[in-house]
Design a protein around this motif. Structure first.
Motif, PDB file in Angstrom:
ATOM      1  N   CYS A 176       0.839  -1.198   0.000  1.00 25.67           N
ATOM      2  CA  CYS A 176       0.000   0.000   0.000  1.00 25.67           C
ATOM      3  C   CYS A 176       0.872   1.246   0.000  1.00 25.67           C
ATOM      4  N   ASP A 177       0.264   2.358  -0.355  1.00 23.54           N
ATOM      5  CA  ASP A 177       0.936   3.649  -0.264  1.00 23.54           C
ATOM      6  C   ASP A 177       0.837   4.140   1.176  1.00 23.54           C
ATOM      7  N   GLU A 197      -3.611   3.334   7.053  1.00 20.91           N
ATOM      8  CA  GLU A 197      -4.720   3.146   8.000  1.00 20.91           C
ATOM      9  C   GLU A 197      -5.874   2.395   7.349  1.00 20.91           C
ATOM     10  N   SER A 198      -6.205   2.748   6.094  1.00 19.41           N
ATOM     11  CA  SER A 198      -7.335   2.114   5.410  1.00 19.41           C
ATOM     12  C   SER A 198      -7.093   0.634   5.137  1.00 19.41           C
ATOM     13  N   SER A 199      -5.817   0.244   5.002  1.00 19.97           N
ATOM     14  CA  SER A 199      -5.508  -1.150   4.674  1.00 19.97           C
ATOM     15  C   SER A 199      -5.427  -2.044   5.910  1.00 19.97           C
ATOM     16  N   THR A 201       3.827  -6.352   5.341  1.00 21.90           N
ATOM     17  CA  THR A 201       3.296  -5.107   4.807  1.00 21.90           C
ATOM     18  C   THR A 201       4.418  -4.165   4.382  1.00 21.90           C
ATOM     19  N   THR A 202       4.064  -3.185   3.604  1.00 20.65           N
ATOM     20  CA  THR A 202       5.022  -2.180   3.146  1.00 20.65           C
ATOM     21  C   THR A 202       5.520  -1.350   4.322  1.00 20.65           C
ATOM     22  N   LEU A 203       6.833  -1.121   4.372  1.00 21.83           N
ATOM     23  CA  LEU A 203       7.419  -0.282   5.412  1.00 21.83           C
ATOM     24  C   LEU A 203       7.748   1.096   4.850  1.00 21.83           C
ATOM     25  N   GLY A 255      -6.129   2.939  -2.832  1.00 25.77           N
ATOM     26  CA  GLY A 255      -7.137   3.854  -2.306  1.00 25.77           C
ATOM     27  C   GLY A 255      -6.872   5.294  -2.707  1.00 25.77           C
ATOM     28  N   LYS A 256      -6.194   6.038  -1.818  1.00 24.37           N
ATOM     29  CA  LYS A 256      -5.951   7.460  -2.061  1.00 24.37           C
ATOM     30  C   LYS A 256      -4.753   7.713  -2.960  1.00 24.37           C
TER      31      LYS A 256
END
Length: 498
Positions: free
Chosen positions: A374-375, A380-382, A398-400, A427-428
């Motif tokens: 994720c970006d 938070e959304s993920s 997860t992505t760091l 998402g965003k």
């Protein structure tokens, strides 16, 4: 060494004819710009003497610190001017001062393509400063006659600034010799970079990278003109690579020129020799547990459009070759990002340091590993997705986002190497961000992945933002369309468990 003049600027009068009906010619403009830039770089005015074929200038050549010769057909066919260049170069060579710190005191300015080596064969190894551009459509050379247009700002002024810095460095070395401080210091291997020659469409980008490396105190090889015959070329490239810790290769649409005795271009030959040298260093370190550090960065222009079949094959070979070693990496990113990665590679120890730091960080060996990408905008959304997958018993990485750039890149690639499935949360973040992550999935074999992923998917908050064509290239399923619900991941998990 004491000299009467800092710079002797030699030219033929026919090269200073008024341009476009104006009063000032090419040489007059060159002199004006060079004197201004050298003063800005050195912080003091330089004594510059102009000399042409009508002057009696034997003493001038012996009393000048540097010689800037503006070569043209008229210059090279004039015995007085050629004799002056030979006098300066041979005298400097005899006392061991023609090359100082890898930079020559003789500056070969070429305002239009011409074979200078035919007239000055003894100094063919001295790099030239090409003050002309190649038309990208016709392939024809064009002399710079406008000095403040967009292309001129990118090419003419880059060369001019480089020359000013090089002259300043030579002046400093000469000052050291005159005060008996030291001769040319040996530059360490970890401060020496091999920047391979490029096709004509990448000359500006190569100059940008070269200038940045030099400004940060690195020595850039080759610092001499490459031999035009293939066997001599191969020897020179291998010798230079052995002095370097990193080689950088910039690849565009142009395959590059072919040296005598070869069907391959100089660009291709340098890549092949660098690849072989990388393997040799890798095997040596593996057998003797050595600590030699050598790596390769291969940059593909993101703007490749008119690529020939030969160039396509060359690029695919590059990707396949780089995939076999951690020490080689193919990047297709904006030039600004490449410069950041080069700095990380050099300053922090690059992928070698990152690998040492994180070699104890291991992914679990049991259970399916899902890499949730994720970006930073969507961390938070993920989280609900990450939590749900962990509750179901999956190993989720997860992505760091905290840490050094090179460390984060290494971990991202390590996750792509080891995971069983990947899930991109979209998402965003921008569509360009998603395209980059999809490209990373395609490049996973280049990061050392040896088995296909069981499943890849995108969970998109807005399905309209997902471009079908790019997704289909990676065989990535599309999920989501609204807020997260556990059932939305059923197709993804079913394929993972199948």
């Amino acid at each position: 060494m004491e000299f009467e003049y800092d710079i002797l600027l030699a030219y033929h009068t026919l090269d200073d004819q008024p341009i476009g009906g104006g009063e000032k010619g090419w040489v007059t403009n060159f002199y004006r710009f060079l004197s201004t830039l050298v003063e800005q770089v050195s912080g003091r005015p330089s004594k510059i003497k102009l000399v042409n074929e009508n002057d009696s200038h034997v003493d001038l050549y012996n009393s000048s610190a540097t010689l800037v010769a503006i070569f043209s057909k008229d210059f090279l066919n004039n015995p007085t001017l050629i004799n002056g260049v030979n006098l300066f170069a041979s005298s400097a060579k005899e006392n061991g001062s023609l090359q100082l710190g890898g930079i020559s005191r003789l500056y070969k300015v070429i305002k239009f393509p011409i074979d200078v080596d035919e007239y000055l064969p003894d100094y063919s190894d001295i790099l030239s400063y090409d003050f002309y551009q190649i038309d990208s459509l016709t392939g024809e050379p064009q002399e710079f006659r406008r000095f403040f247009g967009n292309e001129a700002e990118r090419s003419y002024w880059m060369k001019m600034v480089d020359m000013a810095y090089d002259i300043h460095q030579v002046q400093q070395k000469l000052a050291e010799l005159s005060t008996e401080q030291s001769s040319v210091a040996e530059i360490e291997k970890d401060k020496t970079i091999y920047l391979a020659n490029s096709g004509v469409d990448m000359i500006i980008q190569r100059d940008i990278v070269k200038r940045e490396l030099i400004r940060h105190g690195y020595r850039v090889l080759p610092d001499q003109s490459l031999p035009k015959e293939v066997h001599s070329l191969e020897v020179a490239v291998k010798r230079d690579l052995e002095s370097c810790c990193l080689s950088i290769h910039l690849i565009g649409e142009d395959y590059g020129y072919t040296p005598r005795g070869s069907e391959l271009s100089v660009v291709d030959i340098q890549n092949k020799i660098a690849s072989q040298y990388t393997y040799e260093v890798h095997e040596k370190n593996k057998k003797k547990r050595g600590g030699d550090k050598f790596s390769r960065l291969i940059w593909l222009s993101p703007d490749l459009k008119n690529v020939t079949e030969r160039q396509k094959i060359f690029i695919e070979d590059l990707k396949s070759d780089a995939a076999a070693l951690d020490e080689a990496e193919v990047l297709q990113i904006p030039l600004q990002e490449l410069k950041s990665i080069i700095r990380e590679e050099l300053v922090t120890g690059g992928r070698f340091k990152a690998k040492e730091i994180h070699e104890d960080r291991s992914l679990p060996d049991e259970g399916n590993i899902i890499y949730l990408i994720c970006d930073q905008l969507d961390v938070e959304s993920s989280q609900p997705i990450a939590g749900y997958l962990k509750e179901k018993g999956y190993n989720v990485v997860t992505t760091l986002f905290e840490g050094k750039l090179m460390d984060l890149r290494y971990l991202h690639q390590e996750n792509l190497r080891r995971c069983d499935a990947s899930l991109i949360y979209f998402g965003k973040s921008s569509e360009d961000w998603m395209k980059t992550k999809l490209q990373d999935l395609l490049k996973a074999p280049g990061f050392g992945r040896t088995k296909p992923m069981k499943v890849t998917a995108i969970f998109a908050e807005d399905m309209d933002k997902v471009e079908q064509q790019n997704v289909q290239l990676t065989r990535t399923m599309i999920l989501g369309g609204s807020g997260f619900t556990p059932g939305a991941l059923d197709p993804f998990l079913a394929k993972l468990e199948n």
